[in-house]
Design a protein around this motif. Sequence first.
Motif, PDB file in Angstrom:
ATOM      1  N   ALA A   1       0.819  -1.218   0.000  1.00 14.57           N
ATOM      2  CA  ALA A   1       0.000   0.000   0.000  1.00 14.57           C
ATOM      3  C   ALA A   1       0.853   1.269   0.000  1.00 14.57           C
ATOM      4  O   ALA A   1       0.321   2.376   0.068  1.00 14.57           O
ATOM      5  CB  ALA A   1      -0.929   0.000   1.214  1.00 14.57           C
ATOM      6  N   HIS A   2       2.178   1.117  -0.065  1.00 13.08           N
ATOM      7  CA  HIS A   2       3.115   2.250  -0.040  1.00 13.08           C
ATOM      8  C   HIS A   2       2.951   3.083   1.228  1.00 13.08           C
ATOM      9  O   HIS A   2       3.032   4.314   1.182  1.00 13.08           O
ATOM     10  CB  HIS A   2       2.977   3.112  -1.298  1.00 13.08           C
ATOM     11  N   LYS A   3       2.715   2.389   2.353  1.00 11.79           N
ATOM     12  CA  LYS A   3       2.635   3.061   3.653  1.00 11.79           C
ATOM     13  C   LYS A   3       4.000   3.023   4.316  1.00 11.79           C
ATOM     14  O   LYS A   3       4.698   2.006   4.272  1.00 11.79           O
ATOM     15  CB  LYS A   3       1.632   2.353   4.572  1.00 11.79           C
ATOM     16  N   LEU A   4       4.359   4.100   4.957  1.00 11.12           N
ATOM     17  CA  LEU A   4       5.611   4.190   5.687  1.00 11.12           C
ATOM     18  C   LEU A   4       5.492   3.360   6.961  1.00 11.12           C
ATOM     19  O   LEU A   4       4.625   3.611   7.796  1.00 11.12           O
ATOM     20  CB  LEU A   4       5.881   5.666   6.006  1.00 11.12           C
ATOM     21  N   GLN A   5       6.346   2.343   7.107  1.00  8.55           N
ATOM     22  CA  GLN A   5       6.221   1.416   8.238  1.00  8.55           C
ATOM     23  C   GLN A   5       7.009   1.857   9.465  1.00  8.55           C
ATOM     24  O   GLN A   5       6.477   1.875  10.559  1.00  8.55           O
ATOM     25  CB  GLN A   5       6.674   0.005   7.827  1.00  8.55           C
TER      26      GLN A   5
ATOM     27  N   SER B   1       6.464   0.593  13.268  1.00  7.74           N
ATOM     28  CA  SER B   1       5.186  -0.116  13.358  1.00  7.74           C
ATOM     29  C   SER B   1       5.464  -1.591  13.075  1.00  7.74           C
ATOM     30  O   SER B   1       6.145  -1.926  12.106  1.00  7.74           O
ATOM     31  CB  SER B   1       4.183   0.437  12.342  1.00  7.74           C
ATOM     32  N   ASP B   2       4.959  -2.459  13.926  1.00  7.11           N
ATOM     33  CA  ASP B   2       5.312  -3.877  13.863  1.00  7.11           C
ATOM     34  C   ASP B   2       4.337  -4.622  12.951  1.00  7.11           C
ATOM     35  O   ASP B   2       3.425  -5.309  13.405  1.00  7.11           O
ATOM     36  CB  ASP B   2       5.334  -4.479  15.264  1.00  7.11           C
ATOM     37  N   ILE B   3       4.569  -4.498  11.660  1.00  9.47           N
ATOM     38  CA  ILE B   3       3.693  -5.057  10.633  1.00  9.47           C
ATOM     39  C   ILE B   3       4.252  -6.413  10.190  1.00  9.47           C
ATOM     40  O   ILE B   3       5.427  -6.510   9.823  1.00  9.47           O
ATOM     41  CB  ILE B   3       3.595  -4.103   9.415  1.00  9.47           C
TER      42      ILE B   3
ATOM     43  N   GLY C   1       2.538   4.979   8.755  1.00  9.55           N
ATOM     44  CA  GLY C   1       1.198   4.696   8.247  1.00  9.55           C
ATOM     45  C   GLY C   1       0.757   5.634   7.145  1.00  9.55           C
ATOM     46  O   GLY C   1      -0.253   5.395   6.492  1.00  9.55           O
ATOM     47  N   VAL C   2       1.514   6.712   6.917  1.00 10.07           N
ATOM     48  CA  VAL C   2       1.171   7.648   5.847  1.00 10.07           C
ATOM     49  C   VAL C   2       1.514   7.003   4.507  1.00 10.07           C
ATOM     50  O   VAL C   2       2.587   6.413   4.336  1.00 10.07           O
ATOM     51  CB  VAL C   2       1.927   8.992   6.024  1.00 10.07           C
ATOM     52  N   GLU C   3       0.600   7.111   3.562  1.00 17.93           N
ATOM     53  CA  GLU C   3       0.803   6.532   2.232  1.00 17.93           C
ATOM     54  C   GLU C   3       1.502   7.522   1.302  1.00 17.93           C
ATOM     55  O   GLU C   3       1.270   8.722   1.376  1.00 17.93           O
ATOM     56  CB  GLU C   3      -0.541   6.130   1.621  1.00 17.93           C
ATOM     57  N   HIS C   4       2.335   6.991   0.439  1.00 20.24           N
ATOM     58  CA  HIS C   4       2.970   7.734  -0.657  1.00 20.24           C
ATOM     59  C   HIS C   4       3.680   9.012  -0.196  1.00 20.24           C
ATOM     60  O   HIS C   4       3.514  10.073  -0.806  1.00 20.24           O
ATOM     61  CB  HIS C   4       1.939   8.065  -1.740  1.00 20.24           C
ATOM     62  N   VAL C   5       4.516   8.917   0.843  1.00 15.43           N
ATOM     63  CA  VAL C   5       5.210  10.126   1.327  1.00 15.43           C
ATOM     64  C   VAL C   5       6.137  10.724   0.281  1.00 15.43           C
ATOM     65  O   VAL C   5       6.384  11.929   0.298  1.00 15.43           O
ATOM     66  CB  VAL C   5       5.999   9.874   2.639  1.00 15.43           C
TER      67      VAL C   5
END
Length: 178
Positions: A11-15, A18-20, A84-88
């Motif tokens: 999803a191109h979210k900045l991880q 964050s424990d994904i 969690g921000v997408e497409h930074v």
Amino acid sequence: MRHGRTDWNAAHKLQGCSDIPLNNEGRQMAEEAHKKYKDLKFDVCYCSPLIRARETAEIFLRGTNVPIIEDKRLHEMSFGIYEGVEHVTDKPDCSVYTLFKDPVNYVADGGAESIEQLYARTGSFINETLKPALAENKNILIVGHGAMNSSIICQLKNYPLKDFWTHLQGNCEVLKLI
């Protein structure tokens, strides 16, 4: 080695921190890397404590007796409120945009980690753990993340900060440093 893909990668979210976990594609990538690099031999694996890196290491090293040692200094760079921000990289008004486009001029805000903090943390790992193990002629696998791995690569190779992202690894890609 950089961890396998996650839903947030897709999803191109900045991880960041964050424990994904890995998604099915990420697990398959680790499985394919296990086969592709089967002839590489390691004495020890140092791994980020984040689940996506740990799971990648476990799949990659399955069937070996290589110990996996988690080291908190190997977690991904913290992006603070931007996780969690997408497409930074498409948002010039977001301060983390500068990290990806012009790392020399990046100024951390919103609880994000600075490059200096990242280098201090990973530099501590290099000096206190990696270099002594290399002096014992050990073959070491580090399983981590994009920015964290880039900081180690830049420090070991003396690359300038402007080239921070030049050697960014793909997911489940092994890069020989020494």
